[in-house]
Design a protein around this motif. Structure first.
Motif, PDB file in Angstrom:
ATOM      1  N   VAL A 199      34.414  37.789  45.378  1.00  0.00           N
ATOM      2  CA  VAL A 199      33.043  38.184  45.743  1.00  0.00           C
ATOM      3  C   VAL A 199      32.256  38.582  44.497  1.00  0.00           C
ATOM      4  O   VAL A 199      31.096  38.172  44.313  1.00  0.00           O
ATOM      5  CB  VAL A 199      33.074  39.337  46.759  1.00  0.00           C
ATOM      6  N   ILE A 200      32.884  39.364  43.621  1.00  0.00           N
ATOM      7  CA  ILE A 200      32.203  39.798  42.397  1.00  0.00           C
ATOM      8  C   ILE A 200      31.873  38.601  41.513  1.00  0.00           C
ATOM      9  O   ILE A 200      30.752  38.492  40.978  1.00  0.00           O
ATOM     10  CB  ILE A 200      33.078  40.813  41.638  1.00  0.00           C
ATOM     11  N   ALA A 201      32.831  37.694  41.369  1.00  0.00           N
ATOM     12  CA  ALA A 201      32.601  36.513  40.538  1.00  0.00           C
ATOM     13  C   ALA A 201      31.490  35.642  41.108  1.00  0.00           C
ATOM     14  O   ALA A 201      30.645  35.120  40.371  1.00  0.00           O
ATOM     15  CB  ALA A 201      33.892  35.704  40.418  1.00  0.00           C
ATOM     16  N   GLY A 202      31.457  35.484  42.432  1.00  0.00           N
ATOM     17  CA  GLY A 202      30.412  34.689  43.053  1.00  0.00           C
ATOM     18  C   GLY A 202      29.035  35.263  42.812  1.00  0.00           C
ATOM     19  O   GLY A 202      28.070  34.532  42.534  1.00  0.00           O
ATOM     20  N   LYS A 203      28.909  36.584  42.891  1.00  0.00           N
ATOM     21  CA  LYS A 203      27.605  37.221  42.660  1.00  0.00           C
ATOM     22  C   LYS A 203      27.182  37.087  41.188  1.00  0.00           C
ATOM     23  O   LYS A 203      26.004  36.900  40.888  1.00  0.00           O
ATOM     24  CB  LYS A 203      27.687  38.692  43.051  1.00  0.00           C
ATOM     25  N   ARG A 204      28.152  37.173  40.287  1.00  0.00           N
ATOM     26  CA  ARG A 204      27.811  37.062  38.856  1.00  0.00           C
ATOM     27  C   ARG A 204      27.440  35.635  38.467  1.00  0.00           C
ATOM     28  O   ARG A 204      26.623  35.414  37.570  1.00  0.00           O
ATOM     29  CB  ARG A 204      29.020  37.518  38.029  1.00  0.00           C
ATOM     30  N   ALA A 223      33.884  30.201  42.831  1.00  0.00           N
ATOM     31  CA  ALA A 223      34.615  31.443  43.104  1.00  0.00           C
ATOM     32  C   ALA A 223      35.767  31.198  44.077  1.00  0.00           C
ATOM     33  O   ALA A 223      36.878  31.699  43.879  1.00  0.00           O
ATOM     34  CB  ALA A 223      33.662  32.499  43.659  1.00  0.00           C
ATOM     35  N   LEU A 224      35.516  30.412  45.136  1.00  0.00           N
ATOM     36  CA  LEU A 224      36.588  30.115  46.091  1.00  0.00           C
ATOM     37  C   LEU A 224      37.679  29.265  45.463  1.00  0.00           C
ATOM     38  O   LEU A 224      38.873  29.445  45.765  1.00  0.00           O
ATOM     39  CB  LEU A 224      36.006  29.402  47.316  1.00  0.00           C
ATOM     40  N   ALA A 225      37.297  28.347  44.584  1.00  0.00           N
ATOM     41  CA  ALA A 225      38.307  27.551  43.882  1.00  0.00           C
ATOM     42  C   ALA A 225      39.184  28.445  43.012  1.00  0.00           C
ATOM     43  O   ALA A 225      40.412  28.285  42.945  1.00  0.00           O
ATOM     44  CB  ALA A 225      37.632  26.475  43.038  1.00  0.00           C
ATOM     45  N   GLY A 226      38.552  29.409  42.337  1.00  0.00           N
ATOM     46  CA  GLY A 226      39.326  30.352  41.538  1.00  0.00           C
ATOM     47  C   GLY A 226      40.273  31.178  42.388  1.00  0.00           C
ATOM     48  O   GLY A 226      41.414  31.442  41.994  1.00  0.00           O
ATOM     49  N   VAL A 280      41.607  36.048  56.419  1.00  0.00           N
ATOM     50  CA  VAL A 280      42.208  35.198  55.393  1.00  0.00           C
ATOM     51  C   VAL A 280      42.969  36.036  54.368  1.00  0.00           C
ATOM     52  O   VAL A 280      44.147  35.771  54.076  1.00  0.00           O
ATOM     53  CB  VAL A 280      41.131  34.343  54.693  1.00  0.00           C
ATOM     54  N   ALA A 281      42.306  37.056  53.818  1.00  0.00           N
ATOM     55  CA  ALA A 281      42.893  37.809  52.709  1.00  0.00           C
ATOM     56  C   ALA A 281      44.019  38.736  53.157  1.00  0.00           C
ATOM     57  O   ALA A 281      45.049  38.839  52.489  1.00  0.00           O
ATOM     58  CB  ALA A 281      41.803  38.616  52.001  1.00  0.00           C
ATOM     59  N   VAL A 282      43.829  39.413  54.281  1.00  0.00           N
ATOM     60  CA  VAL A 282      44.797  40.419  54.710  1.00  0.00           C
ATOM     61  C   VAL A 282      45.965  39.798  55.460  1.00  0.00           C
ATOM     62  O   VAL A 282      47.106  40.280  55.343  1.00  0.00           O
ATOM     63  CB  VAL A 282      44.102  41.483  55.590  1.00  0.00           C
TER      64      VAL A 282
END
Length: 258
Positions: free
Chosen positions: A160-165, A179-182, A115-117
């Motif tokens: 990923v960082i936001a989801g963990k926080r 996090a995915l919405a962001g 998805v990202a790359v």
């Protein structure tokens, strides 16, 4: 993770990349090359019609060699390098993205990487066949594609960082959703602010363009999926016995202490 484990995972990643490259090569030869040939034929037909008695340029490498040995060499070398890079990324991600086992972590990393790359940059700047595009703008188009890819990867890491926080506050499910919405909002803003590139001529067949882009997505889909499955299995066989042995030793030590 010790250096021996990293080295073993790197070797397995390169092997998995080679296997995934072989599968991607089959798809590229069966789906991609016929569309490339059709686009080249169309371009040559237009040049002959416009130039009349225009002389043929001497081919340094024949089209037949490009579509066989050249294609195989490029895809397989890319697959090995691709597998090695992802194996190193896997060493960093394992245990840091959640309580996933080796196989699940590999599958999650492959899906996220696809998805990202690839997919996010592709939807902004989709692949075009050889007959499409102005040669004078290739540098600009390459730079824009690279910038979109870099932004997408950085946003994926931030997600990923936001989801963990957020997980301790919102719980795993809603933290993942937010996090995915962001990520989606940030990608949408990048799409809106980065310039668009549309150099497809009105006389280029829409069906051929669609088939070429579908084949491009298919090649990447096979490459990333095959790597996730192959490397996940190899990593599972390497890491699961070690983890099981460590648990057994810990249990024995606890029993001895009791």
């Amino acid at each position: 993770m010790n250096s021996a484990t990293v080295r073993n995972l790197l070797v397995r990643g390169m092997l998995a990349g080679l296997g995934a490259g072989l599968l991607a090569l089959v798809v590229a030869y069966l789906l991609g090359e016929p569309r490339v040939d059709a686009a080249i034929s169309l371009e040559e037909g237009h040049s002959h019609g416009a130039g009349g008695g225009h002389e043929h340029e001497v081919e340094v490498v024949s089209r037949g060699l490009q579509s066989t040995a050249g294609l195989a060499t490029g895809v397989l070398v890319y697959g090995v390098a691709f597998g090695g890079i992802l194996a190193l990324a896997y060493c960093f991600a394992l245990g840091r993205v959640g309580r996933f086992g080796p196989r699940a972590t590999a599958a999650l990393m492959a899906a996220s990487g696809l998805v990202a790359v690839y997919l996010v940059p592709f939807f902004k700047y989709p692949a075009n066949p050889p007959a499409v595009g102005d040669p004078d703008t290739i540098g600009k188009r390459t730079a824009l594609y690279g910038l979109m890819m870099l932004l997408s990867v950085l946003l994926a890491i931030a997600t990923v960082i936001a989801g963990k926080r957020l997980a301790p506050v919102l719980g795993n499910w809603w933290a993942t959703v937010v996090a995915l919405a962001g990520f989606g909002v940030a990608v949408g803003l990048a799409y809106a602010f980065l310039p668009s590139v549309n150099e497809v001529g009105h006389d280029f067949p829409a069906t051929l363009l669609w088939q070429f882009r579908v084949s491009s997505v298919s090649i990447q889909l096979v490459l990333w999926t095959a790597f996730g499955l192959l490397f996940g299995e190899l990593a599972q066989r390497l890491l699961a016995p070690a983890a099981r042995s460590a648990r057994q030793q810990g249990a024995k030590a606890a029993a001895s202490a009791v």
